[in-house]
Every structure is written in structure tokens, then in C-alpha cells.
Enzyme design. Sequence first.
Site, PDB file in Angstrom:
ATOM      1  CB  CYS A  85       0.221   0.154   7.631  1.00 13.58           C
ATOM      2  SG  CYS A  85      -1.208   0.808   7.349  1.00 13.58           S
ATOM      3  CB  CYS A  91      -1.004  -0.019   0.929  1.00 10.59           C
ATOM      4  SG  CYS A  91      -1.664  -1.476   1.168  1.00 10.59           S
TER       5      CYS A  91
END
Lengths: 719, 490
Positions: free
Chosen positions: B474, B154
Site C-alpha cells: 500500500c 511507499c
Amino acid sequence: IYEVKDNVAVVRINDPTSKVNTLSRHMQAEMVEVMNEIWGNAAVKSAVLISRKPGCFIAGADIKYHTHTHSLTSLSQEGQKIFDQVEKSPIPIVAAINGSCLGGGLEFAIACQYRIATKSKKTILGTPEVMLGLLPGAGGTQRLPKMVGLPAAFDMMLTGRNIRPDKAKKMGLVHQLVDPLGPGLKSPEERTIEYLEEVAVDFAKGLAGKKVTMEKKKGLVQKIQDFVMGLPPVRKQIYKTVHSKVMKQSKGLYPAPLKIIECVQTGIEKGNAAGYLTESQNFGKLAMTSESRALIGLYHGQVTCKKNHFGKPERDVKKLAVLGAGLMGAGIAQVTIDKGVATILKDTTEEGLARGHQQVYKGLNDKTKKKSLTTFERDGIMSLLSGQLDYRDFENADMVIEAVFEDLSIKHKVVKEVEAVIPPHCIFATNTSALPIKDIAAASKRPEKVIGMHYFSPVDKMQLLEIITTNKTSKDTTASAVAVGLKQGKVIIVVGDGPGFYTTRCLAPMLAEAVRALQEGVGPKKLDSLTTGFGFPVGAATLADEVGIDVAAHVAEDLGKAFGTRFGGGNVEVLKMMVQKGFKGRKSGKGCYVYGAKSKEKKVNSGAEDILKSFKLTAPPAVSADEDIQYRLVSRFVNEAVLCLQEGILPDPVQGDIGAVFGLGFPPCLGGPFRFVDSHGADKLVQKMKRFEEAYGNQFTPCQLLLDHAKDSSKRFHK
Amino acid sequence: MSLSLIRTVLLTAFSFCSAARSLSTSVHLQAQGNVSGVMLTCEKWKMPIPFSQYNSKSKKTLAKPGVKNIVLVDGVRTPFLQSGTTYADLMPHDLARAALQGLLNRTGLPKDAVDYIVYGTVIQEVKTSNVAREAALGAGFSDKTPAHTVTMACISSNQAMTTAVGLIAAGQCDAVVAGGVEFMSDVPIRHSRKMRKTMLSLNKAKTLGARLSLLGSIRLAHLSPELPAVAEFSTAETMGHSADRLAAAFGVSRLEQDEFALRSHTLAKKAQDGGMLSDVISFKVPGRDIVSKDNGIRPATMEQLAKLKPAFIKPHGTVTAANSSFLTDGASAVLIMSEEKALAMGYKPKAYLRDFVYVSQDPKDQLLLGPTYATPKVLEKSGLTLNDIDVFEFHEAFAGQIMANLKAMESDWFAQTYMGRKTKVGAPPMEKFNTWGGSLSLGHPFAATGCRLVTTVAHRLQKEGGQYGLVAACAAGGQGHAMVIEAYPQ
């Protein structure tokens, strides 16, 4: 003792006197009191039962203080009564399980209306009573079959195996699973228990409000199974099959499995009352059997042998080096990296190294197939292994274990080579099965750092480690070796130095007697059935093949030289001739038997039979009955063990029993050579040996300590 | 037979996404009234700044001697759409191309002025494994401009941007385009390993007999397909499952999660209606309409949210389809330059890209705690404290994950026990935090989110008049990232 949250009574079990919760008499009384209070409290609509101990729900019952059949039967009945009340509780009770839930703990849990377990690695459910020669005596034999079905219940109770959470959910032993949590605002262990409690309280509320159903969804397979199990002839067939399987495996030497079958059968076929009665009576009977005593003794011995009695070593072993990537070396490397210790595996040839590396990989990969390890964990563990041909990085090793060929001159060469590269604090351990450590240490500049570590093959399966100290070995060296062994998950005995130390020295005379029996015309198959019939897990002929005929010959010759005619009986030349013909046992495809064929039936090696014929001896009829042959084999083993204690090679009978059972497969139902002498009677054993002595000579002469025990029946090895 | 099998498996795999969609249907009906013109976003660009909360604080600049000033010239993104909607028939490079073309249009950048292109992607389309190059060629960049693709879950486009920063800082480039694309409407579903092996052997089989015997070896089980999972390879745990455990570890309740999810959707709706999302370009989808708005924003009621069943840990978990980010298609792109180059080309940069860090932790129990670890580290690097930051943009993977991070950042015990720090860094004040919505509501095309965060910080700093912004995210693998962004003097 309990707290009410939202109409849910939360009972937190915590035995302040112990690291684990056990169902002691005291705890039982307390539980009854608390439960009665809860049942009397109108505000309480449901309850949660949870342990405050991080790795333990309830680890079992405490039977230490009972010594009569009668009192044990009544103990069982009390347990049955309490759990019956729990089962019939007017409000739903949820057992929230984190950590070990064994024996009485599991029986408690299955009496509750609902069970939630964490998926923690520490969470295990099981009925290990059978391993102590007992049975689940608080309703377990009655409830379990109804809960998980007849086959699964038998499997659990007859093997005593631990059930992991995922499996428990699948088989219907628990209703819900809760994941263990990682770091948060509290330690993972603490928060996981809190979380389990929160989830359990939610379910308890749901059960009280009838929003959660206790029924498990049954799949088609389950429904079919239930239907089939409803048919009496099918059940009858199951009892029969299980019975014959137990008889085949236990040779009828273990009473507990048979009693378990009886309890289950009575409960299902004759109803609860009869079932509970049979259960409690059988529990009382079993607890008084010598088999149960033997097994319980082994359990306690094992606990003792899983402690370091030499204190904390000055340095932790953070890097271990293993010399020789053979079967033993690779096995040692595997159990070491498995516990997170960086390990160098050194061999002299690339082929040897590749084979050893593959062995380690296979050992770990098999665990991933069984799902006890993820492939990722396997890779991480493998990364701790450094396979190499040179002495690179040995300057950082804290301990070296050599597992090279059993030849004193090679061992001396290795000691010198290694001592040239290792740091001063590094311990040199030698893995040998027979060479005296002091002879190996003779080549060392620092004998206080030299110690023997005798592993058993296959290292990743065999639990025993025999540590051998010379009179020069320092206490810290011993402490460090024990610490490493414990880390590797071993059960450890620490014995004195001498030819064959303890284990090999006990085994050698028995194998000599086995050769004698073979020479006298007892075939390998007959010999095997005689020994397994006595309770050895592996027959003597098969054992010789597994150990290796060459190794057996080597050891027999060495120890024969050291101990003289006491180690006689069989002719070493038989073994030597077999080695000469290439019959080295399983590893060479031929020994007493022929290996490699796919059929299960082992074939006797006709080549070996020919050799035996050429060394044929006449069997003295007075001492050649089946039982005589069994006692000839066992008495020589036992006498040598007692002699080891007499000579101070063995520090105590406990370690002697543990070493014999865990390292050599001495019948567990007898509890080891020392407990066997106690239960059989030293006098009776001496009588038998005297008879054998007459026929064969001094290999059957009982040692002084055994004679002392025979003379005075109050003398016992185990109190 | 095999086809229906695949469909069943697919349905199961994406059922969580469809659950999310069904929830949003009602919201769409309400929202249809205010769909405005295609040029909505460009119009807003010229609007005067309506409010500046942090006006003229005049803090020090974070410029460091000997370190080149690197600026964000501009950033754009395609509308983020729930996967399986209007973009369904495209390929990843189509979306990436749209973002790149949008950037060219927005900046008026001469096509040959770009030295290099770095693009991020997570689930790779095997035909376009270097999607950066395929998209750049299609977008009309010079074929003399090299392009490479990066992947870091991500934070892939964060990685693309910092790679660009590195290239410029090292003096190798002056103008770099960075971005990211994710296309979840189509993912590579493979034959099973056994089937692949048979098929590959088939190529090598010389005789008909050998071929037939290979074909004969195919069993029904070989036909079951292999799906890409949003799961950790190392632990085999799906991210939602891990998020649920994380939320439980920090004692984040279902209510808190639903409230945060609702906040995200409400703020996103407000930002969308208020024209704040000016980084969105409109995109004429071939064969379909022009798309100009994100379609996953759905401010439901708390009651509606409370009705949903947990999506991962059943039945007692707290993470649901509605408090998780949904599977999204989308692409983003930014133009990064050295300050001199930007000024020389006549651009007015939007922000300075300053210090950044990458962190990584245990992928099992701390999978989604990247922001907690990265934030104090990057602040220290810049010599700032949490109080100095005017604008926070954190990637919202799950509401539970954000709440867990906020609690971790607020805990001295956590900082001391797990991070080796003396004290906590502190949690960002909510009035500065993701005030234009976040990944939960705007959508989260994995590799495109990073550029959205950075561009949003730049825009919010301009709108609100702040000086420093912080991006944190994250990523799978237990990794994380944070970057400090400084407003360009107006």
C-alpha cells in the site's frame, strides 16, 4: 431493551415509529423503567446510552400534544426529575453520541456522567429551543452554564447554534471523540455505531473501576475564567451585557432569550431549586406565546417546503448550465457544484466570467477558512465548474438556468439560442424576479419545459427558492426544478405565474409605501428603525439599497403598469431620479445611504435627501404616528399576500408564510403574513386599513379574502 | 529562541520513533553477542539450500508470446537503520550510493554496461532533487548513463522497477538499475510561507530602506517552521491515524496487532540469525563503524507490547509505536535485464519479473487497502489463483493495516460491495507470508522497501523451491501495487 456486557449495561435507544429518536412521553416512561431496572441490577457497574439510529442520538423533545401552560410546565418538571435522577445515578452513565444530539437529547446527555461523540459530519450538539421560541426546559439552563461556563452557555442557548464535535470537546461539552470509520466488514454507518459502543463500553468499565476520571483537564485560561466567573460583580456584568445585547438584536420582540437569561441567573444566584422552578414555569409560559407558535409554525412549514410534492422527476439533473456569471448566476453555480452536480457557467465576456468564477471560489474558500470544508474538498468541488463563453457541451445539459439581464428581449434571444443547442429533454429555467414566465416562454418552442426559478441574493446564504409554473409547464418539469432546488439545499415554494409572482409582488407595495414615507419626510434612518422595530431583520431603506434602487425602480414601474393604483403611493420618479444620479444602492456605493466608508455608522446620502425634498409631500397627521407608518408598510405587504392566495398565485398559506419570511425577511416572530393575520386578527387589520384608505386611497383597500376573515373570526389561515 | 522552538517541535514530531527506540534498547543488549563478521551476508550466499518445502511442483511458466522475458539479476540493500542512528550524519545520496556500489560489487557489473538508472525517493532532499543522478555519479557509474528519480510514496522503488521493466519491454534498454532511498534522519524543515515570502522579497529589495522595512515586518509567528508530515495532503490525516481507523473498521483488536508485530520481529530475528537476509550489504559509514545488520529488529514480549499507549488515536486507539513500522534510513538497488542480455553477459538470473498492477482508492477511508485491491487484479492478469502462489511478501506498514487487508481479502461482502467482484480472493496462508520478517521489524525506508520485497521473494523462491511469488504494498495517496514474480529455473 438493554444488554449487559462485562458489567456494563448498554441501553440502545430506537424509536421504531420514527426516523429520529425524540423524547416523547412514551420514550420517557420507557427510559425511567429501564433505568430503574439497571439501578436495581447488582451486576451492573456502569451504563452506556447509545442510539441505534445512524444519524441521530436524540433529536429533541416532542411537545406536539400539549396545549396548556400548566401541562407544559409539568412536562418540563417531569423531564427535570428524570434527568436529575440520571445526574445522581449511583453508577456512571456514558452517553455515546452519533448524529444529532439536540434539545432534550442534549439535556439528557449532559445529565450523564460522561459523554463520547463521534466526529461524524452528522454529529451536532445544540440547544435549538430558542429558535422555536422556547427554552431548554429539562434542566438545560441549569446544567449547561456549570458545564461549559456562563459565556459559552449563553452563546449556545441564545443563538441555538449547532456545535460540531471538535468544538464540543474544546468547550468541555464532551469528554472524548471517536472517529467515524470507513468501509470494513460492515457498512461504515453500522460499524461506526458498533465501534462507538465498544469504545463507550471500555470507558464505562474504566469509570466504574476508577481508571478513567470524569474531570476534564482544565487549562490555565479555563482556570482563570472559572475564577473570574466566581466573582458576583463579574457575573452581574455578564447578565447585563447579555441582556442588552439580546434587547438590541431582538428589539424585545422575542421573549425566549430573556427568559433564558432569567433562568440561568436564578439558578446560579439563588440555587438549584429556584432555578429549576423558574425554568419549568418559563417553559410553560413561553410555549403558549404567539411568538413560539409562529416560530414552530415556520419550523413545520420549512419541513413541508423541503419535500418534493411533485413526485420523482423522470431524469435526474446530472449536468446543469447557468447563463450569466453575475451575482445570481455565480451564486446558483456555487450551490449546485457544492452538491456534486457538474455545472457550466457561461457568460458573454471574459471579465464577467472571471468575476463570477472568483465569486464561486471565494464562496467555497470562505468555507475552508471556517473549516467546514477542506481545501482539498474545495478543489474537488471547483473541478465540477466549467466556465466558458460558448455553448460547448450544452448538448449534454439536463437543465439550463438563465440569469441574464432582466429584459424581455434579451431573455427571448437567450431562449432561442439555448433551444438551438440543448437536447429535447433539457429544462429551461429562468431566474427572474418580476418578468412573467409565460411572456418569456412565448419565445420557446417547448413551453412545457419552461419554468421560473427565482433565487434570492446572496444565493449561497438565502434559503428560499420560489419556483413559478405557467399553465403550460409540465408536472415533470416542476418535479425536476424542485428536485434541483432541494439538492441545492433550498426551502421551496411553488407558485403560479403573474407579474412579480408572489414574493416580488408582496414586496413592491411595501417598498412603494416606504418611498411614500420617505417623501413625507421620514428619514431613511427613522424608516429603518421603524421596520426593524416591527421585526424585519433589515430596514426598508437598507433593503432598497441592497436590492438595488434600479431594480426597485424597474419592478415598481412594471408592476405599477400591471396592477395600477394599488401599487401606487410613492412616486416612481423618486427612484428613477436616484438611478439617474447614480444612486443605485450598495452596489454603486450610494443609495439611501453612502457606502464604502469604513466606519460602522452608515451615513445618509445627502444627494438622495435632496431628491426626496424635491418630491416632498405633506404627511397626513391622522395616519403618520410611528405605529401607523409601521402598519401602513406591513398591511400593504400582508394584503397583497392574501390577495395572491385569493387569486390562486399561492397554493396555500404555509408557502405564503415561508416565502415571506425566508425570502423577504418578514418578521419571523410573527410567523409570516398569514399567521400574522390569524394572531393579530383580520378585523383589527381591516379597521386599520380602512383608516389608511380614507387618507390615501385604494392602495389600502383590503382584498375580499381578508374581508371575509375579518367578518368571520372563526376563519383562520392556520388551523 | 527559535532554535529551542524547532527542537521542541522536532521532538514532538518524532516522539513516536523515540518511543520505538526505547523499547528496543533491551533487545539490543541481548543481541550484541551474535554480531558476526562483515562478510556474513556474502558467506551465506554459497550455502546449500537447507530445505525446499515446495519442491518440484513444476507449474507452467508465465512467459507470454511476444512479450520479452525480463529478469531480476540481483538485488541488494544497505542495512535498514532506525533514523537518527549510525546514518544520522549522511545525506540521502550517500545511502543511495552505498546501495548502488554494493550492487556493482555483488554483480561485478561493468560500470558502463548499464543503460539507465531509475531511483525512488519520497521525502526529497532539496539539494539533490534528482537523487538518482547524484548517487550514480558518486557510485562511479559512467557519466554517460542517464538517471531519473521517481516518487510514489511507499511504492516508489516498485515504480522504479516497473519503469525499468517498461524501458526494457519497449526495447529502449537492456540493462537498467532500479532502486530507492529514504533518509529520515534529516528531513527538509522549511521556514514558514510568510517568512519565505519575506526572504524572497528581500532579494529583490533595492534600497536599504526597503530591506529594513521587510526585516521589520518579520513577526515571531513567521519563525515557526514547517515540518514534513507523514500525513495525507488531501485529508490532513496522518497515516497512523488512518491505520487505526482501518483496523477498527475491520474489527482488528489490539491483541491481534501486537501478535502480528511480534511475529514479524520474531521471524526477522530468525532470518537475520539464520543468514537469510543475504540482500544486505555491509557499509562503512564515513566517520563511523562498518554497518552490516538491520538495527530495528526487537522481538519483545506480549506484555511489553501491551504496555505501550496508542500513538495516534488517544486514548482508545490500537495502533502503537511497536505495532507500526518505524522511521528508517536505508537504500536498495536491483539490476534488471532482458533475459538474453543477462545470459549473454554470463549472469544466472534470480527471477522473472512478470505481471504487475497499480491500483488506487479513496485516500481517506481506504488509504492502506492497496494489497486487497491489487492482489486479485494481478493474479487474474497472470491467470493464477491465490493457491498457486508459493511466496508472499506484503509491505507491513502497520500490523493493523496488514490484518485489515487479510480480513478484507477474506470477505465476500467486501469484494462484492467495494470491489465489484463476485467473490473474495482469499487471504494468503500465514506459513507463506512474510516469513523472513517485514517492514515492521526490518524497517521501512519508504522508497527502498519495494526492492527489498522483490529481492526477498526471489531469494525465498530459491531457498524454498517455490515457483511463483507475489509482492503487494500500500502507499500514501490511497495507492497500491502488486507484482507476480516467477522463480528462474535452477
